[in-house]
Scaffold this motif. Structure first.
Motif, PDB file in Angstrom:
ATOM      1  N   GLU A   1      -5.913   6.518  -5.103  1.00  0.00           N
ATOM      2  CA  GLU A   1      -6.704   5.900  -4.040  1.00  0.00           C
ATOM      3  C   GLU A   1      -7.275   6.930  -3.068  1.00  0.00           C
ATOM      4  N   GLY A   2      -6.829   8.177  -3.208  1.00  0.00           N
ATOM      5  CA  GLY A   2      -7.359   9.237  -2.359  1.00  0.00           C
ATOM      6  C   GLY A   2      -6.631   9.417  -1.048  1.00  0.00           C
ATOM      7  N   THR A   3      -5.498   8.713  -0.845  1.00  0.00           N
ATOM      8  CA  THR A   3      -4.764   8.848   0.410  1.00  0.00           C
ATOM      9  C   THR A   3      -3.651   9.889   0.324  1.00  0.00           C
ATOM     10  N   PHE A   4      -3.084  10.089  -0.894  1.00  0.00           N
ATOM     11  CA  PHE A   4      -2.023  11.067  -1.076  1.00  0.00           C
ATOM     12  C   PHE A   4      -2.582  12.301  -1.772  1.00  0.00           C
ATOM     13  N   ARG A   5      -2.064  13.440  -1.432  1.00  0.00           N
ATOM     14  CA  ARG A   5      -2.460  14.666  -2.109  1.00  0.00           C
ATOM     15  C   ARG A   5      -1.822  14.702  -3.495  1.00  0.00           C
TER      16      ARG A   5
ATOM     17  N   GLY B   1      -1.130   6.260  -4.721  1.00  0.00           N
ATOM     18  CA  GLY B   1      -1.671   6.848  -3.492  1.00  0.00           C
ATOM     19  C   GLY B   1      -2.649   7.966  -3.779  1.00  0.00           C
ATOM     20  N   HIS B   2      -2.326   8.765  -4.808  1.00  0.00           N
ATOM     21  CA  HIS B   2      -3.233   9.852  -5.188  1.00  0.00           C
ATOM     22  C   HIS B   2      -4.533   9.294  -5.769  1.00  0.00           C
TER      23      HIS B   2
ATOM     24  N   LEU C   1       0.301  12.751   2.840  1.00  0.00           N
ATOM     25  CA  LEU C   1      -1.071  12.296   3.117  1.00  0.00           C
ATOM     26  C   LEU C   1      -2.057  13.444   2.967  1.00  0.00           C
ATOM     27  N   ARG C   2      -3.169  13.108   2.395  1.00  0.00           N
ATOM     28  CA  ARG C   2      -4.256  14.085   2.235  1.00  0.00           C
ATOM     29  C   ARG C   2      -4.847  14.397   3.605  1.00  0.00           C
TER      30      ARG C   2
ATOM     31  N   GLU D   1       1.069   4.147   1.462  1.00  0.00           N
ATOM     32  CA  GLU D   1       1.543   4.696   2.736  1.00  0.00           C
ATOM     33  C   GLU D   1       2.598   3.785   3.362  1.00  0.00           C
TER      34      GLU D   1
ATOM     35  N   LYS E   1       0.850  -1.183   0.000  1.00  0.00           N
ATOM     36  CA  LYS E   1       0.000   0.000   0.000  1.00  0.00           C
ATOM     37  C   LYS E   1       0.889   1.238   0.000  1.00  0.00           C
TER      38      LYS E   1
END
Length: 216
Positions: free
Chosen positions: A154-158, A151-152, A214-215, A92, A90
């Motif tokens: 999936e909405g977890t990274f900005r 990550g972006h 992280l967002r 993160e 994943k």
């Protein structure tokens, strides 16, 4: 006519590989201890237990030997990084693993940092001349770019994260601390190389890097 190497030719190739690897290890230690300017081919030959003429035969001169040592140093760290299998984790977790790996690798391989110090002292001209060094390092940035993009998605990274800048930050957070630990410990009156200090630093670096990507 068969082009398959004969057993004798294969053994000579193996001997040549062993000799070159032995020279590179001896040269790595010599350059790490004395820098490019202070390193001596006589001492490298003595460390390697080989004739100095053999070093010149394989590497021509001290400058090319230093370049080969730098290339091998990058090959070593990139090969170990590949074992992390970042693309199978994943995003993160992958990023945290990369921070942890970088920190621990620098701790366990102080000669890597001193080689980089010496390379920078000479304005990295040996690396600038090395296509192999660029080929070794490019896949890491491509991998990190894929981790960041996933990550972006999936909405977890900005968004808007530059993978190269991100890696420079990861490396820099470890590199500066370890390369300057003597001065930092002296001026702040605190031993920054105790196990407790190491754990605190690693935790801080993970917080800094993950806090950035992280967002909210």
């Amino acid at each position: 006519m068969s082009s398959t190497p004969t057993p004798v030719a294969e053994e000579r190739l193996r001997d040549a590989d062993r000799s070159q690897n032995t020279i590179l290890v001896a040269a790595r230690d010599e350059f790490a201890e004395h820098g490019l300017g202070g390193a001596r081919m006589d001492r490298i030959a003595e460390r390697a237990g080989l004739n100095k003429r053999l070093i010149y035969y394989y590497f021509e001169d001290k400058e090319r030997l230093f370049q080969a040592v730098l290339e091998q140093a990058y090959r070593d760290i990139r090969e170990e990084e590949q074992q992390l299998n970042l693309l199978h984790l994943k995003p993160e977790i992958a990023l945290r693993r990369l921070v942890e790996f970088t920190w621990n690798y620098y701790l366990e391989h102080p000669e890597f940092l001193t080689l980089l110090n010496s390379a920078n002292l000479h304005r990295a001209r040996h690396l600038a001349q090395s296509e192999r060094a660029r080929q070794l390092n490019s896949p890491l940035i491509a991998t990190l770019a894929e981790v960041v993009e996933r990550g972006h998605a999936e909405g977890t990274f900005r968004g808007g994260i530059d993978p190269l800048q991100l890696y420079v930050s990861i490396a820099g957070l470890s590199y500066f601390y370890l390369s300057n630990n003597h001065t930092l410990s002296a001026i702040f009156g605190r031993d920054l190389m105790t196990p407790k200090a190491h754990n605190e630093r690693l935790s801080h670096m993970c917080d800094v890097i993950l806090g950035y990507v992280l967002r909210n």
